[in-house]
Design an enzyme around this catalytic site. Structure first.
Site, mmCIF file in Angstrom:
data_model
loop_
_atom_site.group_PDB
_atom_site.id
_atom_site.type_symbol
_atom_site.label_atom_id
_atom_site.label_comp_id
_atom_site.label_asym_id
_atom_site.label_seq_id
_atom_site.Cartn_x
_atom_site.Cartn_y
_atom_site.Cartn_z
ATOM 1 N N ARG A 50 0.832 -1.209 0.000
ATOM 2 C CA ARG A 50 0.000 0.000 0.000
ATOM 3 C C ARG A 50 0.867 1.260 0.000
ATOM 4 O O ARG A 50 0.545 2.248 -0.674
ATOM 5 C CB ARG A 50 -0.961 0.000 1.202
ATOM 6 C CG ARG A 50 -1.987 1.134 1.118
ATOM 7 C CD ARG A 50 -3.062 1.017 2.167
ATOM 8 N NE ARG A 50 -2.536 1.170 3.513
ATOM 9 C CZ ARG A 50 -3.265 1.043 4.616
ATOM 10 N NH1 ARG A 50 -4.563 0.750 4.527
ATOM 11 N NH2 ARG A 50 -2.725 1.197 5.796
ATOM 12 N N LYS A 149 -2.569 7.075 1.289
ATOM 13 C CA LYS A 149 -2.291 7.334 2.707
ATOM 14 C C LYS A 149 -1.182 8.382 2.755
ATOM 15 O O LYS A 149 0.002 8.059 2.881
ATOM 16 C CB LYS A 149 -1.912 6.037 3.418
ATOM 17 C CG LYS A 149 -2.085 6.100 4.920
ATOM 18 C CD LYS A 149 -2.108 4.727 5.533
ATOM 19 C CE LYS A 149 -1.976 4.771 7.040
ATOM 20 N NZ LYS A 149 -3.016 5.488 7.759
ATOM 21 N N GLU A 182 -16.046 6.647 6.125
ATOM 22 C CA GLU A 182 -15.228 5.967 7.139
ATOM 23 C C GLU A 182 -15.144 6.856 8.370
ATOM 24 O O GLU A 182 -15.785 7.909 8.429
ATOM 25 C CB GLU A 182 -13.835 5.680 6.591
ATOM 26 C CG GLU A 182 -13.055 6.929 6.190
ATOM 27 C CD GLU A 182 -11.639 6.634 5.702
ATOM 28 O OE1 GLU A 182 -11.088 5.591 6.072
ATOM 29 O OE2 GLU A 182 -11.085 7.466 4.974
HETATM 30 N N1 PMP Z 1 -9.078 5.031 7.536
HETATM 31 C C1 PMP Z 1 -8.146 5.946 7.819
HETATM 32 C C2 PMP Z 1 -8.406 7.362 7.457
HETATM 33 C C3 PMP Z 1 -6.962 5.572 8.447
HETATM 34 O O1 PMP Z 1 -6.025 6.485 8.733
HETATM 35 C C4 PMP Z 1 -6.754 4.206 8.782
HETATM 36 C C5 PMP Z 1 -5.476 3.783 9.422
HETATM 37 N N2 PMP Z 1 -5.299 4.336 10.690
HETATM 38 C C6 PMP Z 1 -7.767 3.289 8.491
HETATM 39 C C7 PMP Z 1 -8.900 3.728 7.842
HETATM 40 C C8 PMP Z 1 -7.596 1.843 8.803
HETATM 41 O O2 PMP Z 1 -6.666 1.270 7.920
HETATM 42 P P1 PMP Z 1 -5.740 0.056 8.351
HETATM 43 O O3 PMP Z 1 -6.651 -1.040 8.759
HETATM 44 O O4 PMP Z 1 -4.968 -0.273 7.122
HETATM 45 O O5 PMP Z 1 -4.896 0.529 9.469
#
Ligand code: PMP
Length: 294
Positions: A50, A149, A182
């Site tokens: 990622r 990200k 989210e």
């Molecule tokens: N959404 C956002 C905006 C995030 O920053 C994160 C990670 N902290 C997630 C979802 C969750 O992603 P992951 O399971 O890959 O940590």
């Protein structure tokens, strides 16, 4: 504690970067948050993949192969004494001049911090969290795709501030069409009539690695998993709700915008998936070789 910067290790106090780094000046860069459980780095390949995808879209050429990056992360963990930890892997555009032009930045900076993290209290996990929808919308995909990200988290921070200001720990962010995207640092799930339901990717959010892992666990348990567009109404009438994220794990949600979800206690499937996730974290991962050095 030792911090990795561009191939060298520094003490926490000496781990410093230039004020001309475009990561600082413009949030120009990408990152990952990764967990170490039981001396094993969980889902390391997924996180490295990622990171490189985020970098590809912002045209940031990471000066390491994925194998080299993987080795650097494992070495950074090995240099620190924690069997359970949180890794912050950051790649900035690097040192440049004042002005946006990324081409003026000669070389990306790679930073790896290995430390402890606790986002929420054990009470929150036991009793379930109360969350609210905030006015700040998730970034428009066509402007800054939330699947990147990036180091620019102001959109999420603005939403988080709204939640905190209102006395809550986490916020639901809607997309430009008013559908659920989210939370500020976690993905969101509901359980409805024995199906696990979560927003589909076109709704614009970070494609969480914990999200994918929990979806796989649910399939393994024979639960139907559905990705679709969700309204706030869908959330309010859910049987269960929970959040997922690398740092937070699986967080039960028992109230949304004042509406009690299901029984008002963490749901059966939520607890089962949370347990299954915890078990997986103890079992899987890239082992960190420990020698007498640590
Ligand atoms: N959404 C956002 C905006 C995030 O920053 C994160 C990670 N902290 C997630 C979802 C969750 O992603 P992951 O399971 O890959 O940590």
């Amino acid at each position: 504690m030792k911090v990795y910067i561009n191939g060298q290790f520094f003490s926490k106090e000496d781990a410093k970067v230039s004020v001309y780094d475009h990561g600082l000046l413009y949030g120009d860069g990408v990152f990952e948050g990764i967990r170490v459980y039981h001396n094993k780095v969980f889902k390391l390949k997924e996180h490295v993949d990622r990171l490189y995808e985020s970098a590809q879209t912002i045209m940031l050429k990471i000066p390491f192969s994925k194998e080299e990056m993987t080795a650097a992360v494992v070495e950074a963990v090995r240099q620190n004494p924690y069997e359970d930890a949180y890794i912050r892997l950051v790649v900035t555009r690097g040192v440049g001049s004042l002005g946006l032009d990324p081409n003026k930045c000669a070389k990306p900076q790679i930073i790896i911090i290995v430390d402890k993290i606790t986002l929420y209290s054990s009470e929150t996990y036991r009793r379930g969290m109360e969350i609210i929808t905030v006015a700040t919308r998730r970034n428009l995909q066509e402007a800054l795709n939330p699947r990147i990200k990036s180091l620019n988290y102001l959109n999420n921070i603005m939403a988080k501030m709204e939640a905190i200001h209102a006395g809550f720990e986490e916020a639901i962010m809607l997309n430009q069409n008013g559908f659920v995207a989210e939370c500020t640092g976690d993905n969101i799930f509901i359980v409805k009539e024995e199906s696990l339901v979560t927003p589909s990717l076109e709704n614009g959010f970070l494609d969480g690695i914990t999200r994918r892992t929990v979806m796989d666990l649910a399939v393994g348990k024979g639960l139907r998993v559905v990705e679709k567009t969700l309204s706030r109404h869908d959330l309010y009438v859910a049987d269960e709700c929970f959040l997922t994220g690398t740092a937070a794990g699986v967080v039960p949600v028992v109230k949304i915008d004042g509406r009690t979800i299901g029984s008002g206690e963490p749901g059966k499937h939520t607890l089962e998936l949370s347990r299954a996730y915890d078990q997986l974290t103890q079992k899987e991962g890239v082992p960190v070789p420990r020698t007498a050095k640590v």
